[in-house]
Design a protein around this motif. Sequence first.
Motif, short mmCIF file in Angstrom:
data_model
loop_
_atom_site.label_atom_id
_atom_site.label_comp_id
_atom_site.label_asym_id
_atom_site.label_seq_id
_atom_site.Cartn_x
_atom_site.Cartn_y
_atom_site.Cartn_z
N VAL A 123 0.85 -1.19 0.00
CA VAL A 123 0.00 0.00 0.00
C VAL A 123 0.88 1.24 0.00
CG1 VAL A 123 -0.19 0.08 2.52
CG2 VAL A 123 -1.95 1.15 1.14
N VAL A 124 0.44 2.24 -0.74
CA VAL A 124 1.14 3.52 -0.79
C VAL A 124 0.14 4.62 -0.44
CG1 VAL A 124 2.27 5.21 -2.29
CG2 VAL A 124 2.86 2.79 -2.47
N PHE A 125 0.52 5.48 0.49
CA PHE A 125 -0.30 6.63 0.85
C PHE A 125 0.27 7.87 0.17
CE2 PHE A 125 -0.61 3.56 4.31
CZ PHE A 125 -1.98 3.46 4.48
N ASP A 126 -0.62 8.71 -0.38
CA ASP A 126 -0.17 9.92 -1.06
C ASP A 126 0.51 10.88 -0.09
OD1 ASP A 126 -1.09 9.02 -3.51
OD2 ASP A 126 -3.08 9.92 -3.23
N THR A 127 0.04 10.90 1.14
CA THR A 127 0.66 11.72 2.18
C THR A 127 1.01 10.81 3.35
OG1 THR A 127 -1.47 12.21 3.23
CG2 THR A 127 -0.72 13.71 1.48
N ASP A 128 1.71 11.35 4.31
CA ASP A 128 2.10 10.55 5.48
C ASP A 128 0.93 10.50 6.47
OD1 ASP A 128 3.56 9.00 7.16
OD2 ASP A 128 4.85 10.63 7.89
N GLN A 129 -0.24 10.02 5.96
CA GLN A 129 -1.46 10.03 6.76
C GLN A 129 -1.43 9.03 7.91
OE1 GLN A 129 -3.48 8.96 3.02
NE2 GLN A 129 -4.72 7.54 4.24
N ALA A 153 5.38 4.52 8.11
CA ALA A 153 5.59 4.60 6.66
C ALA A 153 6.95 5.20 6.33
CB ALA A 153 4.48 5.44 6.03
N ARG A 154 7.50 4.78 5.17
CA ARG A 154 8.75 5.35 4.69
C ARG A 154 8.51 5.99 3.32
NH1 ARG A 154 10.36 -0.60 4.78
NH2 ARG A 154 9.63 -1.45 2.81
N PRO A 155 9.17 7.09 3.03
CA PRO A 155 8.93 7.77 1.76
C PRO A 155 9.50 7.01 0.58
CG PRO A 155 10.69 8.88 2.96
CD PRO A 155 10.13 7.83 3.88
N LEU A 156 8.79 7.05 -0.55
CA LEU A 156 9.28 6.52 -1.82
C LEU A 156 9.71 7.71 -2.67
CD1 LEU A 156 6.58 3.84 -2.71
CD2 LEU A 156 8.89 3.42 -1.89
N LEU A 177 7.18 10.45 -3.93
CA LEU A 177 6.05 9.99 -4.73
C LEU A 177 4.91 9.46 -3.86
CD1 LEU A 177 8.11 8.04 -7.41
CD2 LEU A 177 7.23 10.37 -7.59
N GLY A 178 5.22 9.08 -2.66
CA GLY A 178 4.23 8.53 -1.75
C GLY A 178 4.94 7.94 -0.54
N TYR A 179 4.15 7.33 0.33
CA TYR A 179 4.69 6.75 1.55
C TYR A 179 4.28 5.28 1.61
CZ TYR A 179 5.66 11.53 2.97
OH TYR A 179 6.15 12.81 3.03
N GLU A 180 5.27 4.39 1.59
CA GLU A 180 5.02 2.95 1.65
C GLU A 180 5.12 2.49 3.09
OE1 GLU A 180 6.57 -0.46 -1.18
OE2 GLU A 180 8.03 -0.09 0.43
N ALA A 181 4.08 1.81 3.52
CA ALA A 181 4.03 1.35 4.91
C ALA A 181 4.25 -0.16 4.97
CB ALA A 181 2.70 1.72 5.54
N PHE A 220 4.20 -6.39 -15.09
CA PHE A 220 2.74 -6.33 -15.19
C PHE A 220 2.22 -5.50 -14.01
CE2 PHE A 220 -1.33 -8.15 -13.71
CZ PHE A 220 -2.12 -7.77 -14.79
N VAL A 221 1.59 -4.38 -14.29
CA VAL A 221 1.09 -3.46 -13.25
C VAL A 221 -0.23 -4.00 -12.70
CG1 VAL A 221 0.27 -1.13 -12.74
CG2 VAL A 221 2.21 -1.48 -14.30
N PHE A 222 -0.31 -4.16 -11.37
CA PHE A 222 -1.55 -4.66 -10.77
C PHE A 222 -2.16 -3.69 -9.77
CE2 PHE A 222 1.81 -6.19 -7.95
CZ PHE A 222 1.30 -5.92 -6.69
N GLU A 223 -1.45 -2.65 -9.38
CA GLU A 223 -2.00 -1.66 -8.46
C GLU A 223 -1.44 -0.29 -8.80
OE1 GLU A 223 -4.59 -1.02 -6.92
OE2 GLU A 223 -4.41 -2.12 -5.03
N VAL A 224 -2.32 0.72 -8.85
CA VAL A 224 -1.90 2.06 -9.28
C VAL A 224 -2.35 3.09 -8.25
CG1 VAL A 224 -2.02 3.79 -11.11
CG2 VAL A 224 -2.11 1.36 -11.69
N TYR A 225 -1.42 3.93 -7.85
CA TYR A 225 -1.72 5.07 -6.98
C TYR A 225 -1.47 6.35 -7.78
CZ TYR A 225 -1.59 1.49 -3.36
OH TYR A 225 -1.83 0.37 -2.62
N GLU A 226 -1.58 7.49 -7.14
CA GLU A 226 -1.49 8.75 -7.87
C GLU A 226 -0.14 8.95 -8.54
OE1 GLU A 226 -2.90 12.18 -9.57
OE2 GLU A 226 -4.01 10.63 -8.45
N ARG A 227 0.94 8.68 -7.82
CA ARG A 227 2.28 8.96 -8.36
C ARG A 227 3.19 7.74 -8.41
NH1 ARG A 227 3.57 13.84 -4.36
NH2 ARG A 227 2.39 12.41 -3.02
N VAL A 228 2.67 6.59 -8.03
CA VAL A 228 3.50 5.38 -8.00
C VAL A 228 2.61 4.17 -8.27
CG1 VAL A 228 3.21 4.97 -5.53
CG2 VAL A 228 5.29 4.20 -6.65
N SER A 229 3.21 3.10 -8.78
CA SER A 229 2.47 1.87 -9.08
C SER A 229 3.26 0.67 -8.59
CB SER A 229 2.24 1.72 -10.59
OG SER A 229 1.62 2.85 -11.13
#
Length: 384
Positions: free
Chosen positions: A161-167, A208-211, A220-224, A355-364
């Motif tokens: 999962v990627v969060f657009d902000t450090d929510q 979460a850590r920043p990507l 680009l987002g925050y991967e937790a 093969f892309v299986f999940e898409v977020y705003e700035r990262v996949s």
Amino acid sequence: MPAARPAQIVAACLTLALTSAWAQTSSLPVTADQRRVADQVAAAGVPLSELSPTAPDQHVVKPGDTLWDISGLFLKTPWRWPELWGMNRDQIRNPHLIYPGQVLFLVKTDGRARLQFGQRVGGGAGDTVKLSPQMRVSPLSGNAIPPISLQLIQPFLTEAVVFDTDQLATAPRVVAAQEGHVMLGKGELAYARGDFGGVTDFRVFRNARPLRDPTTKEILGYEAPYVGTADLIRPAADRKTPDGKTEIVPATLMIKDVKQEVGIGDRLAPAPQRNLERYVPHAPDQAMAGQIVSVYGEAVNAGQNQIVALNRGKRDGVERGHVFALWRDGDRVTDKTTARPEAIKLPDERHGVLFVFEVYERVSYALIISVKEPVKPGDRFTQP
């Protein structure tokens, strides 16, 4: 342009009718452009030059087959399978429900090829195959074969999962464990504080850590890191003590599943609903390029069937199902065949498929379908 054959006209009408029927049940209009695409796809198929040299004349679907596997038997580039199957992927989510035991027959006419359903007449392997149009539009059945092997990505649909902000920094948090434990496993109780928003089904994450983009360094987002899942079984309920003071009573959660033990300070996020019908492999409609941001998990490099994060997302036009080519940078060597040695760079070489299986705003997130050499952050990808 040669006139369409009766069979092609029938196929086009079938696809158009199915497109319209699906759209009506989904309350979506069918545009003129979508009708045109449906006609073209239904009538065209793929050029014979796109067929694999070892393409069989027919294939009996087996348990464990996927649309990608079957298309790989017939095509040099399996991601072009919507054309081979006569699909309009933009409007029909799953037009062919393919089941084990069905017979697929490769039909070649006018320099192009299509797959059609057949039905055995008799009971032996050498019996006659009778062709018949069998196209249906219905939800994905548990018995129908999937586009790709879902078991390869199923864990990551919950974990990655990627969060657009450090929510997660302000999300509900685990503050205490059952009986003073430091770490918790499946079936144990955790106590948490925060705004649960009426949700009862949660995923548990570490901080979460920043990507960061490998080139621009943009976040680009925050991967937790995924820890597990938990159910809210008792909400928080502050109460008054006999002396009139307010006593804080945190919410109670039951740890449902764990990938690693749950600890104090871990964060909670609502578990999402997933739709598995949209995993249709296809190449991007426009030129696209980017880089690998990171390898999911603790590994430094990635190989086949591992997950990587890409520095392109929805804002860049990336879609679920997009297929990308992986490239290896050419080595820098010295040409010693000249009077004066010269530094040269060898050509970049394509060495894998994503093969892309999940898409977020700035990262996949993408699954490595095939690869020749280890994949690392900074590696390049393009449209196939």
